[in-house]
Design a protein around this motif. Sequence first.
Motif, mmCIF file in Angstrom:
data_model
loop_
_atom_site.group_PDB
_atom_site.id
_atom_site.type_symbol
_atom_site.label_atom_id
_atom_site.label_comp_id
_atom_site.label_asym_id
_atom_site.label_seq_id
_atom_site.Cartn_x
_atom_site.Cartn_y
_atom_site.Cartn_z
ATOM 1 N N LEU A 9 -8.255 3.319 2.894
ATOM 2 C CA LEU A 9 -7.617 2.009 3.007
ATOM 3 C C LEU A 9 -8.653 0.892 2.882
ATOM 4 O O LEU A 9 -8.460 -0.081 2.151
ATOM 5 C CB LEU A 9 -6.883 1.913 4.354
ATOM 6 N N ILE A 24 0.866 -1.178 0.000
ATOM 7 C CA ILE A 24 0.000 0.000 0.000
ATOM 8 C C ILE A 24 0.903 1.229 0.000
ATOM 9 O O ILE A 24 1.682 1.429 0.923
ATOM 10 C CB ILE A 24 -0.875 0.050 1.276
ATOM 11 N N SER A 65 5.172 4.593 3.087
ATOM 12 C CA SER A 65 4.612 5.931 3.234
ATOM 13 C C SER A 65 5.697 7.003 3.194
ATOM 14 O O SER A 65 6.775 6.830 3.757
ATOM 15 C CB SER A 65 3.866 6.005 4.564
ATOM 16 N N LEU A 102 2.961 -1.182 4.352
ATOM 17 C CA LEU A 102 2.711 0.235 4.095
ATOM 18 C C LEU A 102 4.012 0.925 3.691
ATOM 19 O O LEU A 102 5.004 0.846 4.404
ATOM 20 C CB LEU A 102 2.133 0.893 5.355
ATOM 21 N N GLN A 104 -1.629 9.462 8.612
ATOM 22 C CA GLN A 104 -0.505 8.541 8.718
ATOM 23 C C GLN A 104 -0.741 7.557 9.868
ATOM 24 O O GLN A 104 -0.559 6.353 9.720
ATOM 25 C CB GLN A 104 0.780 9.350 8.957
ATOM 26 N N VAL A 128 -3.179 -0.978 9.064
ATOM 27 C CA VAL A 128 -2.363 -1.985 8.385
ATOM 28 C C VAL A 128 -1.937 -3.038 9.411
ATOM 29 O O VAL A 128 -1.999 -4.240 9.165
ATOM 30 C CB VAL A 128 -1.145 -1.327 7.704
ATOM 31 N N LEU A 165 -3.393 4.966 8.974
ATOM 32 C CA LEU A 165 -2.932 3.928 8.045
ATOM 33 C C LEU A 165 -2.057 2.916 8.778
ATOM 34 O O LEU A 165 -2.222 1.705 8.619
ATOM 35 C CB LEU A 165 -2.161 4.560 6.885
ATOM 36 N N GLU A 166 -1.114 3.424 9.616
ATOM 37 C CA GLU A 166 -0.243 2.509 10.364
ATOM 38 C C GLU A 166 -1.076 1.578 11.240
ATOM 39 O O GLU A 166 -0.884 0.365 11.258
ATOM 40 C CB GLU A 166 0.715 3.301 11.258
#
Lengths: 291, 378
Positions: free
Chosen positions: B314, B26, B69, B67, B44, B51, B47-48
């Motif tokens: 996501l 991703i 990023s 991930l 951020q 995931v 997403l962390e």
Amino acid sequence: MSAQLVQFLLSGLTVGAIYALVALGFCIIYNASHVINFAQGEFVMIGGMATASFLGAGLPLPLAALAAVALATLIGLALVKFAVEPARGASVVTLIIITIGAAILLRGLASIVWDKRIHALPAFSGEQPISIAGATLAPQSLWVIGVTALIVAALWWFFNRTLAGKAILAVSHNRLAAQLMGISVRRVLLVSFGLSAALGALAGILIAPITFTSWDVGVMLGLKGFAAAILGGMGSGPGAVLGGLTLGLLESLGAGYLSSAYKDAIAFVIILVVLVLMPGGLLGGRATERV
Amino acid sequence: MKLRTWFAAALLATAAAAQAQAPIRIGAFLAVTGPAAFLGDPEQKTLELYVERVNAAGGVLGRRLELVSYDSGGDAEKARTFAKRLIEQDRVDVIVGGSTTGETMAVVPLVEAAGVPFVSLAGAVVIVEPVKKWVFKTPHTDRMACDKIFVDMKARGASKVALISGSGGFDKSMRGECLKVAKNHGIDIVADETYGAGDTDMTAQLTKIRNAPGVQAVLNAGFGQGPAIVTKNYRQLGITAPLYQSHGVASKQFINLAGDAAEGVRLPAAALLVAESLPDSDPQKKVVVAYKQAYETRFRQDVSTFGGHAYDGLMLALEAMNKAGSTDKVKVRDALEQIRGYMGTAGVVNMSAQDHMGLDLTAFRMLEVRKGDWVLAR
């Protein structure tokens, strides 16, 4: 209609006093070394952010403010010790560039040590607006205006009536001659950076209830304060205040009567005109270059 | 819900099998630092967090998520560079990112040329209008915010409206959209003021608005500290017309900054802000409460709708992969376009070939500040 004018004037004074307070910080270091300290805005930011974080940790406001000023002073001293002193003998331009680097570093550190959010400090004496001739003023503005006046008086006394202040002025006029007279340039630099860091932090604390504070608040405030200092005459305390108030009034009258979209442009055009006519600034023109 | 059953199934799959396959990559580029950090930072983190959670639940298609990023600092030029790296070096399967409209639009030509599914987290209408083959977005648009606000103003009998906006990209875009749609709602814009990015006092502009004849409501388009200062100055001047803010300040932070002055302020926002006070019958409640709790227990920080956009981005991408049964870019893109009835933190998403955002006005709730908290208006 006249109530409207009074409101524009009060708004201008509020903003102007903030600019003046920031501009004063530029004066001290400039007086000691002819360096324009571009990290001055960051001292303002550190004052506000540190107070907010100390408050969050449970300290009462006066203690938090005191701790924040102390922290900023230490950082100012460290700046001299680790960045300015090692570059001893470098030209003024080099030193100015060093302060730009320090500003970027301090901003980055603040965003990591604290956070990237916007913080507010409580107003010192409530939020109830004060009514004057149909216009209103926030009580915190009086704090800013009052403390600015006090600081101008204190600085005048320091530079004209104390040996330490006169030593700083002496170094600014002629570094070599001052050294020959037994003045420690090193100590003068330390004192001036420490003082202006403390002053910047104090400004940051006073204005945070009005403007809020965040890790990048120093950029704009530093720029406006710098413009005010130039307009008033670099190095002159009363000049900084006059410059700040003029800038604030220009902005608010420009926004009120002409166009809010162009208020910054209006203010800066007038500054340019003033500087073309009086290159030394409003109150700085009398200083003569000694050969 | 489909996602959840799938996770359960994935749990049953042997860990060894999951390990043997290459992870699904991703890609993300977000404004984690810089002036738009308040967008990129929660994005951020979200997403962390998710995931990690998806991996703990066995991944997707039996494969782990990875991930990749980058911090664009809100800079469109950097965003372009990082997007290029994501596509060419990191060879990501999907890109979720672009905190601001500027970053997103800079990247659009790249993803269109390379053919990588891209879910943007930025607000402006231009991202999905006209429709771009590979580009989708999760947040509401500024035009929807204008529509929602004007509908509410009309319902309260206001038709003469004053506008005050900042000078940032979001502010300008929303101002433009509001001016455009005002007529459709029979709204007259009688004053139109602006303020600068670092301005510390807006009483001059607001005095002008107060003295403009017949102002019945005021709308402030902006984000950051500006709207909080506007709100404080508004109360200081004692203006009585209702004040509306945009979804740009839809977070608890706005109330913390503006304090008592925020009482009575209205704004359109996603249901996330009032997660706990939604009625149990609300189909969105489960999703938003789960996200809010997960985020707040992990980061000890109030949830914001911006992080919610990243969650939606996501989850939409993962749902599309599940539907497509592979990470083949063409299939994932087609699956994204066919998503119907997905319930996210922003609202119900019904994608189609003509609509790559899939939200309608029901996704926005009109909120009001009462006793220092957001509540559903009326």
